[in-house]
Scaffold this active site. Structure first.
Site, PDB file in Angstrom:
ATOM      1  N   GLU A  13       0.833  -1.206   0.000  1.00 18.48           N
ATOM      2  CA  GLU A  13       0.000   0.000   0.000  1.00 18.48           C
ATOM      3  C   GLU A  13       0.869   1.259   0.000  1.00 18.48           C
ATOM      4  O   GLU A  13       0.345   2.371  -0.113  1.00 18.48           O
ATOM      5  CB  GLU A  13      -0.980  -0.031   1.176  1.00 18.48           C
ATOM      6  CG  GLU A  13      -0.440   0.444   2.509  1.00 18.48           C
ATOM      7  CD  GLU A  13       0.590  -0.497   3.120  1.00 18.48           C
ATOM      8  OE1 GLU A  13       0.816  -1.589   2.573  1.00 18.48           O
ATOM      9  OE2 GLU A  13       1.189  -0.142   4.144  1.00 18.48           O
ATOM     10  N   HIS A 285      -7.494  -5.835  10.403  1.00 19.02           N
ATOM     11  CA  HIS A 285      -6.399  -5.028  10.966  1.00 19.02           C
ATOM     12  C   HIS A 285      -5.469  -5.883  11.807  1.00 19.02           C
ATOM     13  O   HIS A 285      -4.250  -5.804  11.683  1.00 19.02           O
ATOM     14  CB  HIS A 285      -6.958  -3.886  11.811  1.00 19.02           C
ATOM     15  CG  HIS A 285      -7.645  -2.848  10.981  1.00 19.02           C
ATOM     16  ND1 HIS A 285      -7.017  -2.215   9.940  1.00 19.02           N
ATOM     17  CD2 HIS A 285      -8.896  -2.340  11.023  1.00 19.02           C
ATOM     18  CE1 HIS A 285      -7.840  -1.355   9.383  1.00 19.02           C
ATOM     19  NE2 HIS A 285      -9.001  -1.418  10.018  1.00 19.02           N
ATOM     20  N   HIS A 310      -1.827  -4.213   3.462  1.00 16.00           N
ATOM     21  CA  HIS A 310      -0.953  -4.086   4.639  1.00 16.00           C
ATOM     22  C   HIS A 310      -0.366  -5.437   5.042  1.00 16.00           C
ATOM     23  O   HIS A 310       0.797  -5.523   5.443  1.00 16.00           O
ATOM     24  CB  HIS A 310      -1.738  -3.520   5.828  1.00 16.00           C
ATOM     25  CG  HIS A 310      -1.930  -2.041   5.775  1.00 16.00           C
ATOM     26  ND1 HIS A 310      -2.925  -1.449   5.042  1.00 16.00           N
ATOM     27  CD2 HIS A 310      -1.262  -1.022   6.354  1.00 16.00           C
ATOM     28  CE1 HIS A 310      -2.853  -0.130   5.188  1.00 16.00           C
ATOM     29  NE2 HIS A 310      -1.843   0.148   5.978  1.00 16.00           N
TER      30      HIS A 310
HETATM   31  P1  ATP Z   1       0.360   6.139   6.049  1.00 17.42           P
HETATM   32  O1  ATP Z   1      -0.126   4.903   5.399  1.00 17.42           O
HETATM   33  O2  ATP Z   1      -0.329   7.394   5.671  1.00 17.42           O
HETATM   34  O3  ATP Z   1       1.817   6.223   6.013  1.00 17.42           O
HETATM   35  P2  ATP Z   1       0.396   5.196   8.693  1.00 17.42           P
HETATM   36  O4  ATP Z   1       1.850   5.059   8.709  1.00 17.42           O
HETATM   37  O5  ATP Z   1      -0.219   5.937   9.834  1.00 17.42           O
HETATM   38  O6  ATP Z   1      -0.134   5.935   7.482  1.00 17.42           O
HETATM   39  P3  ATP Z   1      -0.387   2.552   7.763  1.00 17.42           P
HETATM   40  O7  ATP Z   1       0.907   2.251   7.130  1.00 17.42           O
HETATM   41  O8  ATP Z   1      -1.576   2.680   6.899  1.00 17.42           O
HETATM   42  O9  ATP Z   1      -0.320   3.816   8.667  1.00 17.42           O
HETATM   43  O10 ATP Z   1      -0.651   1.454   8.898  1.00 17.42           O
HETATM   44  C1  ATP Z   1      -1.715   1.559   9.769  1.00 17.42           C
HETATM   45  C2  ATP Z   1      -1.737   0.409  10.781  1.00 17.42           C
HETATM   46  O11 ATP Z   1      -2.833   0.664  11.660  1.00 17.42           O
HETATM   47  C3  ATP Z   1      -2.007  -0.967  10.181  1.00 17.42           C
HETATM   48  O12 ATP Z   1      -1.356  -1.951  10.960  1.00 17.42           O
HETATM   49  C4  ATP Z   1      -3.520  -1.109  10.326  1.00 17.42           C
HETATM   50  O13 ATP Z   1      -3.991  -2.439  10.379  1.00 17.42           O
HETATM   51  C5  ATP Z   1      -3.735  -0.416  11.656  1.00 17.42           C
HETATM   52  N1  ATP Z   1      -5.117   0.091  11.777  1.00 17.42           N
HETATM   53  C6  ATP Z   1      -5.716   1.015  10.990  1.00 17.42           C
HETATM   54  N2  ATP Z   1      -7.007   1.206  11.385  1.00 17.42           N
HETATM   55  C7  ATP Z   1      -7.216   0.381  12.428  1.00 17.42           C
HETATM   56  C8  ATP Z   1      -8.327   0.105  13.268  1.00 17.42           C
HETATM   57  N3  ATP Z   1      -9.498   0.727  13.103  1.00 17.42           N
HETATM   58  N4  ATP Z   1      -8.190  -0.829  14.240  1.00 17.42           N
HETATM   59  C9  ATP Z   1      -7.013  -1.463  14.408  1.00 17.42           C
HETATM   60  N5  ATP Z   1      -5.924  -1.249  13.662  1.00 17.42           N
HETATM   61  C10 ATP Z   1      -6.005  -0.335  12.688  1.00 17.42           C
END
Ligand code: ATP
Length: 344
Positions: A13, A285, A310
């Protein structure tokens, strides 16, 4: 000194996860890495405050030399040189997720020579990150089943966009994590829905919880509003928690300006309903958060929904740092089994 790995941060992603997982694995394996194209597929690529805080926290814990650790940076080099347990405090400085910073350094702290207390200030309830209750009641109990001695306390709520939250993590190292399987839910133990409100009218919570009752057929007694004391800024989340014998899952949806309370609650209910109908123990998640600790335990298995981008990212990064493969097999229309296999 181990050879430096080069990681392409645009895989899967193309978000922050490739970076955080690389940091976590670099700390536990001692492997230095260079990551390029950090968050290449995001509207504002490169390191944001949350990612930079994760890099700085990992650098402190791992006495690492780091190049490129600044806001907007799309490449960093990270070379750990040990492990410093004890008391540490990190501040994201925005509403960036505190739980994601903690997930980055926790695997290393579990292997430390001494207990640690970590305080992270930032967001505790962010869309697109594990809300505090997911971290404390879904993710950590699985680590505890694996032998980890770790507890988290929410000291102050911090909603996006104001932040200002605080989470404390206490970690006592263990000899090693035990491999487990999370392939069945077991019997239902309990369920509850919470509508958390910070500096917003109470009526929002009432409408959200009415929606949960209507959508999931729950009793009003299973639904509780929670008003945050001394809120740092406005915020609202609906959390639907399902507790089973072998696993707890939690589905969250966040209030947004211009989105009706009923729609917010429906989002959380839709995720919970998909999970319940699939009859799997692990939701989407949690599925991307299990491969890393399972790999460190030498293996394990879980049953979940089809793989998200992810989860694919986690598998890719694990393969780069460890001799680890995540094999999958479809078990039914909605259920997939994932076996984490680590070569000795
Ligand atoms: P970006 O992708 O903008 O860099 P980021 O670094 O904040 O953002 P991601 O790389 O998208 O985040 O990862 C987000 C993490 O948070 C993943 O492990 C995802 O499964 C978890 N997550 C997102 N939403 C939830 C939720 N509602 N409940 C539990 N876990 C969540």
């Amino acid at each position: 000194m181990k050879q430096m790995l080069t990681i392409d941060g645009s895989i899967g992603e193309g978000g922050g996860q490739a970076l955080r997982t690389s940091l976590a694995l670099s700390l536990v394996t001692g492997t230095p890495f260079r990551i390029e194209n950090i968050r290449a597929r995001r509207a504002r690529p490169g390191l944001m405050r949350q990612h930079l805080t994760a890099v700085n926290a990992a650098a402190t814990i791992g006495r690492a030399t780091v190049h490129g650790a600044e806001i907007g940076s799309r490449t960093i080099e990270f070379a750990p040189q040990g492990l410093v347990c004890g008391e540490h405090r990190f501040s994201v400085g925005t509403a960036g997720s505190a739980t994601l910073v903690l997930q980055t350094i926790l695997p290393a702290l579990l292997r430390g020579a001494a207990p640690s207390t970590i305080v992270v200030e930032g967001g505790t309830h962010n869309p697109l990150a594990p809300p505090f209750e997911f971290f404390a009641r879904v993710y950590l109990p699985i680590l505890r089943r694996m032998g980890a001695n770790v507890t988290a306390t929410l000291e102050r709520h911090g909603f996006y966009p104001s932040g200002g939250g605080r989470v404390r993590l206490e970690v006592v190292p263990c000899a090693g994590l035990r491999a487990i399987e999370v392939v069945e839910r077991g019997g239902a133990v309990g369920r509850r829905a919470t509508a958390v409100l910070a500096a917003l009218p109470f009526d929002i919570a009432r409408r959200e919880l009415d929606t949960v009752c209507a959508q999931l057929g729950w009793d009003a007694a299973e639904c509780q509003p929670l008003a945050v004391k001394e809120p740092g800024g406005p915020g609202n989340v609906v959390e639907v928690e399902l507790e089973f014998e072998h696993v707890t899952e939690l589905f969250a949806a966040f209030g947004e300006r211009g989105v009706r309370a009923e729609v917010v609650a429906q989002r959380a209910c839709a995720e919970a309903a998909e999970y319940l109908a699939a009859n799997v123990p692990v939701g989407r998640h949690l599925a991307d958060q299990l491969p890393l600790p399972f790999a460190l335990a030498g293996g394990g298995a879980f049953v979940s929904l089809s793989a998200s981008p992810h989860l694919e990212t986690q598998c890719d990064i694990l393969r780069r740092f460890m001799r680890c493969e995540v094999r999958r097999r479809q078990e039914s229309a909605a259920a997939w089994r994932f076996d984490v296999i680590v070569e000795a």
